[in-house]
Write a protein that holds these residues in place. Sequence first.
Motif, PDB file in Angstrom:
ATOM      1  N   GLU A 199     -15.125  -2.096   4.273  1.00  0.00           N
ATOM      2  CA  GLU A 199     -14.559  -0.647   4.479  1.00  0.00           C
ATOM      3  C   GLU A 199     -13.853  -0.606   3.176  1.00  0.00           C
ATOM      4  O   GLU A 199     -13.235  -1.491   2.616  1.00  0.00           O
TER       5      GLU A 199
ATOM      6  N   GLN B  95      -0.154   1.065   6.171  1.00  0.00           N
ATOM      7  CA  GLN B  95      -0.210   1.053   4.959  1.00  0.00           C
ATOM      8  C   GLN B  95       0.539  -0.128   4.040  1.00  0.00           C
ATOM      9  O   GLN B  95       1.411  -0.409   4.736  1.00  0.00           O
TER      10      GLN B  95
ATOM     11  N   LEU C  98      -8.060  -6.539   6.950  1.00  0.00           N
ATOM     12  CA  LEU C  98      -8.749  -5.812   5.994  1.00  0.00           C
ATOM     13  C   LEU C  98     -10.333  -6.111   6.530  1.00  0.00           C
ATOM     14  O   LEU C  98     -10.571  -7.259   6.792  1.00  0.00           O
TER      15      LEU C  98
ATOM     16  N   THR D 190      -6.250  -1.633   9.384  1.00  0.00           N
ATOM     17  CA  THR D 190      -6.533  -0.597  10.522  1.00  0.00           C
ATOM     18  C   THR D 190      -6.404  -1.527  11.705  1.00  0.00           C
ATOM     19  O   THR D 190      -6.419  -2.720  11.662  1.00  0.00           O
TER      20      THR D 190
ATOM     21  N   ASN E  72     -10.876   0.299   2.071  1.00  0.00           N
ATOM     22  CA  ASN E  72      -9.521   0.531   2.803  1.00  0.00           C
ATOM     23  C   ASN E  72      -8.406   0.094   1.703  1.00  0.00           C
ATOM     24  O   ASN E  72      -7.282  -0.349   2.181  1.00  0.00           O
TER      25      ASN E  72
END
Length: 136
Positions: free
Chosen positions: A56, A99, A52, A76, A58
Amino acid sequence: MNVEGCVVPEQLKPTVVLTGTAEEGRAGPPIGMMDIGVSEKAYLCRIALPGLRNNENNFTCDIQRDGRVNIHGVVTGGALKGSSTAYEMKVQQLCPPGQFTISFNLPGPVDPRLASLNFRSDGILEIVIFKPRSTV
């Protein structure tokens, strides 16, 4: 994981020199590894979130009064920021893209309004969550 007997193609054998704790052979922390500290007034949680990025949005962190903590997010990967080139990973030791959900219970109730989150540059999420004030 037993890697004896595995054949690794020469092009995948990196030339890397390890010293210190890296030489001990421990890989980086997998996603979700954590430590929980307890004091008289609060809990300190440190959760490993490799993959991570700090800048961001996220992941989300939901803290319940009963001490339940839920972290949802997306790792990502495959493309560098600002690049349209995607990479197929040939050596995969970090968490793959996708995820994730991390859920855990603290040892006791908390006041979710009194929580402080700090996502460090080394991929560790630190959360300080205060216990509810006792009413005497």
